[in-house]
Design a protein around this motif. Sequence first.
Motif, short mmCIF file in Angstrom:
data_model
loop_
_atom_site.label_atom_id
_atom_site.label_comp_id
_atom_site.label_asym_id
_atom_site.label_seq_id
_atom_site.Cartn_x
_atom_site.Cartn_y
_atom_site.Cartn_z
N ARG A 1 0.85 -1.20 0.00
CA ARG A 1 0.00 0.00 0.00
C ARG A 1 0.88 1.25 0.00
NH1 ARG A 1 -0.26 2.57 4.82
NH2 ARG A 1 0.26 1.46 6.75
N THR B 1 -2.29 7.14 4.44
CA THR B 1 -3.35 6.36 5.07
C THR B 1 -3.85 5.29 4.10
OG1 THR B 1 -4.04 8.32 6.28
CG2 THR B 1 -5.62 6.50 6.15
N PRO B 2 -4.10 4.07 4.58
CA PRO B 2 -4.60 3.02 3.68
C PRO B 2 -5.84 3.49 2.91
CG PRO B 2 -4.06 2.10 5.82
CD PRO B 2 -3.93 3.59 5.95
N ASP C 1 -7.49 -0.74 -0.08
CA ASP C 1 -6.61 -1.46 0.85
C ASP C 1 -7.43 -2.08 1.98
OD1 ASP C 1 -4.30 -0.81 -0.54
OD2 ASP C 1 -3.98 1.03 0.60
N CYS C 2 -8.34 -1.29 2.52
CA CYS C 2 -9.18 -1.77 3.62
C CYS C 2 -10.10 -2.89 3.16
CB CYS C 2 -9.99 -0.62 4.21
SG CYS C 2 -8.99 0.69 4.97
N ASN C 3 -10.68 -2.73 1.97
CA ASN C 3 -11.57 -3.76 1.45
C ASN C 3 -10.82 -5.07 1.21
OD1 ASN C 3 -13.63 -1.88 1.46
ND2 ASN C 3 -13.53 -1.47 -0.74
N SER D 1 -8.06 -6.06 2.71
CA SER D 1 -7.69 -6.66 3.99
C SER D 1 -8.88 -7.37 4.63
CB SER D 1 -7.12 -5.60 4.94
OG SER D 1 -8.10 -4.65 5.29
N GLU D 2 -10.08 -6.83 4.46
CA GLU D 2 -11.28 -7.49 4.98
C GLU D 2 -11.52 -8.83 4.28
OE1 GLU D 2 -13.17 -6.88 7.45
OE2 GLU D 2 -12.64 -4.85 8.03
N ASP E 1 -16.51 -4.14 -1.28
CA ASP E 1 -16.56 -3.97 0.17
C ASP E 1 -17.48 -5.03 0.75
OD1 ASP E 1 -16.74 -3.20 2.79
OD2 ASP E 1 -17.75 -1.29 2.40
#
Length: 583
Positions: free
Chosen positions: A12, A16-17, A21-23, A25-26, A194
């Motif tokens: 990344r 900030t991610p 990136d967050c999706n 990682s989930e 997401d």
Amino acid sequence: MDTGSSIALLLRSDDTPSPDDCNLSEILEFFGIPWMALTVSEANEGNVASLMASHQQFSVLTSASCLAKALRPCKAGTFPAWLAAATSVFVYGFQAADRGRALLRQITGDPDAEIDGIEARPTTVFVTDAFPDMCGPMSALRIQLEPGAADAALVIRDDGELQSILGAPEGHLFVGFANAGVRFFADASLAMVDICERAATYFDVKKRFAGAVPVVMYLKWSFRAVCWTTSETNACLIIDDPPLWPRYGCLDFGELLRLADKQTFATTVAFIPWNWRRTNRDTVAAFRRNSGKLSVCVHGCDHTRGEFSARSADLLDRRLKTARRRMKSLLNETALDHENVMVFPQGAFSPEAASALKRNGFFAAVNTEVAPADDASNETTLADLWSVAIVRYGGFSIYTRRYIHHGIENFAFDGILGKPCFVAGHHDIFRDHGSELAEFLQQLASLRWKLCWRTLGDAVCRSYGIRPDDGTITVKMFAEQLRIENGEAMARRIRVVKEEPQVVSLKNVTVNQEVVAHEYMDGCLRVIVDIPPGRTADIRCVYHEQPDAFPDSEAVSYRLGVAARRYLSELRDNYGHLFRFGV
């Protein structure tokens, strides 16, 4: 053949991610894949050396923009050592701009590679038949996508080394290739789905292809040694409503059995308890003789509209206890037992209904609708729809099912995810002597998966997640009953885990009817079970039940209304060409 990567490196930006990136990682967390984040600066400073020195297999997952930044210091035709050490590199998010086009040309070696935007128009996806380890049951399928389901395609020259995994007339939606010793998988999706977003209806790959199907295929293949998986896909045909008569509407049970003998499938009738007195002796006998092919489960109580979308615990308990008394009466009168699985009438349920089912001895529900009815708050997410079962409501498992018109591609994608294959229908699924059903069953049989047809209760109990974990096999339990076999020549130790938000209602845990010790950590039950060779472990969670003291206090007018509804429904189903009742 390698056994897959053991850890994911999520590359990344230094900031900030991003939402993607967050999706991503989930999604990694959902599949139980161990991962670590790596910023572009850390990668370029050589902070991957310790991972490389440990000889641990890893794969890199990155957006095109992050990879472009990481490759800036590299000379043309070369890649950094840490990237070359990866088992493979998954890249997504190629924007149709100069920077995205330049990266695509750099990693493919094609100076004319392009990115074609296709979001506003429908397209056809061709799934390769040459990569079954990745594409699984979706191999060789041709899928018609709706506008917006795919957002871009990669146009790359095929020099003979290109492997088109998901192709379209516009180009590649997902493609594999190697360059300078690095194995790349390029996903044309502009963003990652997401899976934490709320979902009011079933997941449909014809509408949500980009950011979902390619990454799931890749992760389940690349991290097959460490992610949650299943050993088989359990299947059952579920027919709603019919009484146990020789014929009901288009359904002829004799014809059903002949078709089952020919195509080898199992059927469970979602039986309305109100009908318990109205059975045919010969039909019931056929169910008993063919217990591996035919069974009944519970379909509501009176089958009134929204009877299990009620919010009152007392009312739900009363309806469930009435249903159970009627099913017990059916057993006493006919010697035909039922499976403690609920199929909600009209698919309507409330969050409170899930908890009521748990405390009234049911071990799962199966449903077409995925969100609570009426004014109940919908907490269902895409992750719930991708899971073996929805456990969002009271920790009680609601398995999803599909109609034939959902399309073979959705059943196949469910198979990649590890979900069971539950086909829903009513009597009219046997129209024209079941020709449409027979054709669809042949399509299911032709997919590349291990499809095991069982009656619904057995299929539910055998649908679970499994993965190796520190020398012990961990099994994720969903239904309140789990059935797992040890086909090996030596004893097998498994660690069973089950989400349980209502642990105070748990009475005990049994293995083959013997109470065993269990622990509760981080919202999960944990049980260690040793299974001797060639044996089966039947694991059950037993809950404190409400006293069976609710009187059957429905008014006479209500009972007459229920009877009228049932008789009119039967007239509609049996003589629909003459009568048109909106029942």
